[in-house]
Design a protein around this motif. Structure first.
Motif, mmCIF file in Angstrom:
data_model
loop_
_atom_site.group_PDB
_atom_site.id
_atom_site.type_symbol
_atom_site.label_atom_id
_atom_site.label_comp_id
_atom_site.label_asym_id
_atom_site.label_seq_id
_atom_site.Cartn_x
_atom_site.Cartn_y
_atom_site.Cartn_z
ATOM 1 N N ILE A 161 -13.653 32.871 66.791
ATOM 2 C CA ILE A 161 -12.790 32.799 65.603
ATOM 3 C C ILE A 161 -11.837 31.612 65.703
ATOM 4 N N ILE A 162 -11.331 31.323 66.908
ATOM 5 C CA ILE A 162 -10.430 30.180 67.067
ATOM 6 C C ILE A 162 -11.142 28.877 66.722
ATOM 7 N N ASN A 163 -12.386 28.745 67.156
ATOM 8 C CA ASN A 163 -13.150 27.530 66.851
ATOM 9 C C ASN A 163 -13.506 27.423 65.375
ATOM 10 N N ARG A 164 -13.801 28.543 64.730
ATOM 11 C CA ARG A 164 -14.120 28.520 63.286
ATOM 12 C C ARG A 164 -12.881 28.101 62.486
ATOM 13 N N ILE A 165 -11.715 28.536 62.968
ATOM 14 C CA ILE A 165 -10.475 28.147 62.285
ATOM 15 C C ILE A 165 -10.198 26.656 62.498
ATOM 16 N N LYS A 166 -10.374 26.193 63.724
ATOM 17 C CA LYS A 166 -10.119 24.784 64.030
ATOM 18 C C LYS A 166 -11.003 23.850 63.215
ATOM 19 N N GLU A 167 -12.269 24.223 63.024
ATOM 20 C CA GLU A 167 -13.182 23.355 62.281
ATOM 21 C C GLU A 167 -13.051 23.533 60.774
ATOM 22 N N GLY A 168 -12.259 24.508 60.347
ATOM 23 C CA GLY A 168 -12.024 24.718 58.917
ATOM 24 C C GLY A 168 -13.038 25.603 58.222
ATOM 25 N N SER A 169 -13.971 26.180 58.967
ATOM 26 C CA SER A 169 -14.962 27.070 58.345
ATOM 27 C C SER A 169 -14.314 28.337 57.802
ATOM 28 N N ILE A 170 -13.301 28.814 58.525
ATOM 29 C CA ILE A 170 -12.496 29.955 58.071
ATOM 30 C C ILE A 170 -11.058 29.471 57.954
ATOM 31 N N LYS A 171 -10.474 29.675 56.794
ATOM 32 C CA LYS A 171 -9.085 29.281 56.592
ATOM 33 C C LYS A 171 -8.184 30.364 57.162
ATOM 34 N N ALA A 172 -7.123 29.964 57.846
ATOM 35 C CA ALA A 172 -6.199 30.931 58.444
ATOM 36 C C ALA A 172 -4.774 30.640 58.010
ATOM 37 N N CYS A 173 -4.082 31.671 57.567
ATOM 38 C CA CYS A 173 -2.656 31.589 57.254
ATOM 39 C C CYS A 173 -1.909 32.358 58.338
ATOM 40 N N LEU A 174 -1.303 31.634 59.291
ATOM 41 C CA LEU A 174 -0.568 32.259 60.376
ATOM 42 C C LEU A 174 0.892 32.441 59.994
#
Length: 321
Positions: free
Chosen positions: A201-214
Motif C-alpha cells: 500500500i505504501i508503494n501504491r501511494i508513492k506511485e500515485g496509483s492510490i490517492k491518500a489523504c493523511l
C-alpha cells in the motif's frame, strides 16, 4: 437443566464447547447466525495474519496448504471440528433475554427457553459497525462491510481507515479497476497492517496509483461526492461508494441489559482475569468481547485459553457443591 449454555458459535464458543464436552458437562451452544458467523462475513479473499496452528482449538490440527490460512480454509476447519465432535449447536437462534434467580439462569431465545447453572458469553464484536457520525452516512452507497472487489470495478471509491480491513479494500478494489482514495486520520498507514501488505500500500501511494489523504477526516457524504477535511482545508472529490472500514464493537447495550458491569471509558466488562467470571456469579466471558472497545486486544490465538480457564472453574465449583 443444563450445566452450561454458551452464547456465540464462533471459534471461541466452539472451543468452550469442546472443553465442556471433555469435562462431561451438559451444554448447548446458541448462535444467532450461521456457524462461525463473524468469519463467514469476512471478505471472501481474506488471509489471516495468524498461522494455522495458532487458530487451532481443542488440540485438533488445522492443516492448510499455505502458512497463512484463508477464510475458506478456516470455515472448513471450524465446521469439521463442530460436526465431527457432534457439538450441540443451535444456529440462527438469537438470545433475547438472560435472567438469574436462585442461582439458575433462564435464557430466552427466538426459538427456545433454556435453564442453565452457568453461562459463557463469546459473542465477538463484528455485528455492530462503528459509525462516522457525519452527514450522509445513511446513504445506500456507504458500506461498513466488504465482501468482494469486483462490485467496485470502474467506480470512484473512498476508503476510510488505515488498518488491515481498510488497506485490503483499497488494494483489492484498485486492482479491479476502481479509482481509490484512502482517507487516514493519522499521519501514516497503521503498523498493525499485515507485514507483507504494508509495503504494497505504501508503494501504491508513492506511485500515485492510490490517492491518500493523511491527517484527514471524511466530514460529509453526498450522492455523487464527498468532503474531506485535510491539513490544507476542505476538499471535495467525486464519489460513487464510501467504504467506511472504521471498525466494529460488541453489543454493549445487550451486555448491560443482562446485568454486566462495564467501565465508563472503553466499556470493558468487569471480570476475574483468572477465571473469566463476571460480576454475575456463574456468568463468564470468552474471546474478544472481553476487550470492550479495544477489539485489537483479544484474538482467536490468545483467547483460546479462556475455554480451559472457564471450564476448570466450573468443574471446581461443582466438586465443591
Amino acid at each position: 437443566m443444563l450445566d452450561l449454555l454458551i452464547i456465540g458459535g464462533g471459534p471461541i464458543g466452539i472451543a468452550c464447547g469442546l472443553r465442556a464436552q471433555k469435562a462431561g458437562l451438559s451444554f448447548v451452544i446458541v448462535e444467532k447466525g450461521c456457524l462461525v458467523n463473524s468469519l463467514y462475513n469476512y471478505p471472501a479473499t481474506m488471509t489471516f495474519f495468524s498461522t494455522s496452528e495458532k487458530l487451532e482449538i481443542g488440540g485438533i490440527p488445522f492443516v492448510t496448504i499455505n502458512n497463512k490460512p484463508t477464510r475458506a480454509e478456516a470455515l472448513e476447519y471450524y465446521r469439521r471440528v463442530a460436526t465431527s465432535n457432534h457439538l450441540p449447536i443451535h444456529l440462527f437462534e438469537e438470545v433475547t433475554a438472560v435472567t438469574r434467580e436462585n442461582d439458575i439462569y433462564t435464557v430466552v431465545t427466538t426459538k427456545n427457553t433454556y435453564q442453565a447453572k452457568h453461562i459463557i458469553i463469546s459473542t465477538g464484536f463484528y455485528d455492530i459497525a462503528v459509525n462516522l457520525d457525519i452527514p450522509g452516512e445513511d446513504l445506500p452507497k456507504v458500506k461498513h462491510y466488504y465482501k468482494d472487489p469486483h462490485f467496485f470495478a470502474m467506480q470512484k471509491v473512498a476508503v476510510v481507515g488505515s488498518s488491515n480491513s481498510a488497506i485490503d479494500v483499497a488494494l483489492e478494489t484498485y486492482r479491479k479497476g476502481a479509482d481509490v482514495t484512502l482517507i487516514v486520520r493519522g499521519e501514516e498507514i497503521s503498523h498493525r497492517v499485515k507485514y507483507w501488505v504494508r509495503p504494497d500500500i505504501i508503494n501504491r501511494i508513492k506511485e500515485g496509483s492510490i490517492k491518500a489523504c493523511l491527517n484527514s477526516n471524511l466530514v460529509a457524504i453526498r450522492e455523487h461526492e464527498v468532503d474531506i477535511e485535510t491539513p490544507e482545508g476542505i476538499i471535495t472529490i467525486p464519489n460513487d461508494f464510501v467504504m467506511a472500514m472504521t471498525g466494529y464493537k460488541p453489543n454493549f447495550d445487550q451486555l448491560k441489559k443482562w446485568g454486566l458491569l462495564l467501565s465508563d471509558d472503553k466499556f470493558i466488562p468487569e471480570y476475574n482475569p483468572e477465571t473469566m467470571e463476571t460480576n454475575l456469579p456463574g456468568l463468564y466471558l470468552a474471546g474478544v468481547v472481553c476487550g470492550g472497545l479495544d477489539t485489537h486486544l483479544w484474538f482467536i490465538e490468545n483467547s483460546r485459553i479462556h475455554a480451559d480457564m472457564i471450564i476448570d472453574n466450573i468443574v471446581v465449583k461443582q466438586l465443591i457443591k
